[in-house]
Design an enzyme around this catalytic site. Structure first.
Site, PDB file in Angstrom:
ATOM      1  N   ASP A   8      -5.909  42.826 -32.586  1.00  0.00           N
ATOM      2  CA  ASP A   8      -5.804  41.457 -32.093  1.00  0.00           C
ATOM      3  C   ASP A   8      -4.353  41.274 -31.624  1.00  0.00           C
ATOM      4  O   ASP A   8      -3.716  42.257 -31.212  1.00  0.00           O
ATOM      5  CB  ASP A   8      -6.226  40.471 -33.191  1.00  0.00           C
ATOM      6  CG  ASP A   8      -6.830  39.206 -32.609  1.00  0.00           C
ATOM      7  OD1 ASP A   8      -6.569  38.918 -31.433  1.00  0.00           O
ATOM      8  OD2 ASP A   8      -7.550  38.485 -33.323  1.00  0.00           O
ATOM      9  N   GLU A  10      -2.255  37.947 -32.525  1.00  0.00           N
ATOM     10  CA  GLU A  10      -1.540  36.850 -33.192  1.00  0.00           C
ATOM     11  C   GLU A  10      -0.707  37.320 -34.373  1.00  0.00           C
ATOM     12  O   GLU A  10       0.301  36.700 -34.727  1.00  0.00           O
ATOM     13  CB  GLU A  10      -2.546  35.793 -33.663  1.00  0.00           C
ATOM     14  CG  GLU A  10      -3.233  35.016 -32.541  1.00  0.00           C
ATOM     15  CD  GLU A  10      -4.421  35.745 -31.922  1.00  0.00           C
ATOM     16  OE1 GLU A  10      -4.661  36.921 -32.263  1.00  0.00           O
ATOM     17  OE2 GLU A  10      -5.113  35.138 -31.085  1.00  0.00           O
ATOM     18  N   HIS A  60      -8.351  41.204 -28.081  1.00  0.00           N
ATOM     19  CA  HIS A  60      -7.763  39.883 -27.901  1.00  0.00           C
ATOM     20  C   HIS A  60      -7.978  39.329 -26.490  1.00  0.00           C
ATOM     21  O   HIS A  60      -7.625  39.976 -25.495  1.00  0.00           O
ATOM     22  CB  HIS A  60      -6.264  39.935 -28.210  1.00  0.00           C
ATOM     23  CG  HIS A  60      -5.561  38.653 -27.900  1.00  0.00           C
ATOM     24  ND1 HIS A  60      -5.655  37.547 -28.711  1.00  0.00           N
ATOM     25  CD2 HIS A  60      -4.772  38.297 -26.854  1.00  0.00           C
ATOM     26  CE1 HIS A  60      -4.940  36.564 -28.181  1.00  0.00           C
ATOM     27  NE2 HIS A  60      -4.404  36.985 -27.051  1.00  0.00           N
ATOM     28  N   HIS A 116      -7.496  30.826 -36.115  1.00  0.00           N
ATOM     29  CA  HIS A 116      -8.783  30.509 -35.492  1.00  0.00           C
ATOM     30  C   HIS A 116      -9.815  31.512 -35.975  1.00  0.00           C
ATOM     31  O   HIS A 116      -9.463  32.546 -36.547  1.00  0.00           O
ATOM     32  CB  HIS A 116      -8.698  30.516 -33.962  1.00  0.00           C
ATOM     33  CG  HIS A 116      -8.344  31.842 -33.374  1.00  0.00           C
ATOM     34  ND1 HIS A 116      -7.059  32.317 -33.327  1.00  0.00           N
ATOM     35  CD2 HIS A 116      -9.108  32.819 -32.837  1.00  0.00           C
ATOM     36  CE1 HIS A 116      -7.048  33.514 -32.765  1.00  0.00           C
ATOM     37  NE2 HIS A 116      -8.280  33.852 -32.468  1.00  0.00           N
TER      38      HIS A 116
HETATM   39 ZN   LIG Z   1      -8.408  36.651 -33.138  1.00  0.00          ZN
END
Ligand SMILES: [Zn+2]
Length: 275
Positions: A8, A10, A60, A116
């Site tokens: 991902d 973040e 992502h 999220h």
């Molecule tokens: Zn994510």
């Protein structure tokens, strides 16, 4: 020794804002470099621990954040949309371990950077067998189906804590201290990469005793949306039942089917997100 990396964005040290991780923004190129360095730190650490083959699934947003020529370990890179197994595309029973790199906390988690659960515009909360889960918990359904252990997880403290639910034995590397959803204290990227390398080395060395994620069967996945219309729309899919105005559930003994249903629900309800 063959590893699957679901990456991902973040959870990378230095990242606190969507502008750093979404294409078309000035800061994106820097974000992409930070992420690539972290992914390579995991690969090289795992290589030192005996891993020989790597498949990296860029998970992502548009899923084209990594450049194939920049990856260490001659890794195979899976990029682009749309992938039937989304964040877990490419995993099968031939792998020895799964790594979740640069992951983040669920939408409801405290002090979780850019929190999220798949779609912040649609999903309020997801529970598996009654426990609130983030992306690590959902993606663990696929690892459980193929009986591959999750051996390594990186991100902030919320990421590590949530992943502990499905991967208690995995090596967890925390590269930043989230102060909230859009602020964090970052371990220096060079030090973060060192930590990731060492964590991946320990994970590769220790993975023979790690177990695949365990779920009590049948597995119940419950999804609460931001608005009732999204739950209405999710009911278009066979096997999805309504629990309450904003909540639906899917129940199955087959964890791959459950994950596929979840991906379908995410894809379908995206059309109802306010822009
Ligand atoms: Zn994510």
């Amino acid at each position: 020794m063959k590893l699957f990396l679901s990456t991902d964005f973040e959870g990378t040290s230095g990242i606190v804002a969507w502008e750093q991780i979404i294409e078309g923004n000035a800061e994106y190129e820097q974000g992409r470099r930070l992420l690539t360095n972290e992914v390579n730190a995991v690969i090289t650490g795992a290589m030192d621990g005996g891993a020989t083959e790597f498949v990296v699934n860029d998970s992502h947003h548009y899923m084209r954040n990594l450049h194939p020529q920049d990856l260490a370990g001659r890794a195979t890179l899976i990029t682009g949309k749309h992938k039937p197994l989304y964040m877990m595309e490419g995993l099968d029973a031939s792998f020895d371990g799964v790594c979740f790199v640069s992951y983040h906390g669920s939408i409801g988690a405290e002090r979780a950077i850019l929190s999220h659960t798949y779609n912040p515009g649609a999903i309020w909360e997801v529970r598996i067998n009654g426990e609130i889960v983030g992306e690590s918990g959902l993606n663990a359904l696929v690892a459980a189906h193929y009986k591959v252990p999750i051996i390594f997880v990186s991100g902030d403290a919320a990421t590590a804590e949530e992943a502990g639910l499905v991967a208690p034995q995995a090596e967890k590397v925390v590269v930043k201290e989230s102060k909230g959803r859009f602020a964090a204290a970052h371990v220096h990227p060079a030090a973060a990469c060192e930590m990731l390398r060492e964590g991946a080395l320990r994970a590769a060395r220790g993975m023979s005793v790690m177990k695949p994620p365990q779920f009590t069967l049948p597995v119940i996945v419950e999804i609460t949306f931001l608005v009732a219309d999204m739950a209405d729309m999710a009911l278009w899919i066979r096997g999805v039942e309504r629990v309450s105005p904003r909540t639906v559930r899917v129940v199955s003994e087959n964890m791959l089917d459950l994950y596929r249903s979840f991906v379908t629900i995410v894809t379908l309800t995206r059309s109802l997100v306010d822009r």
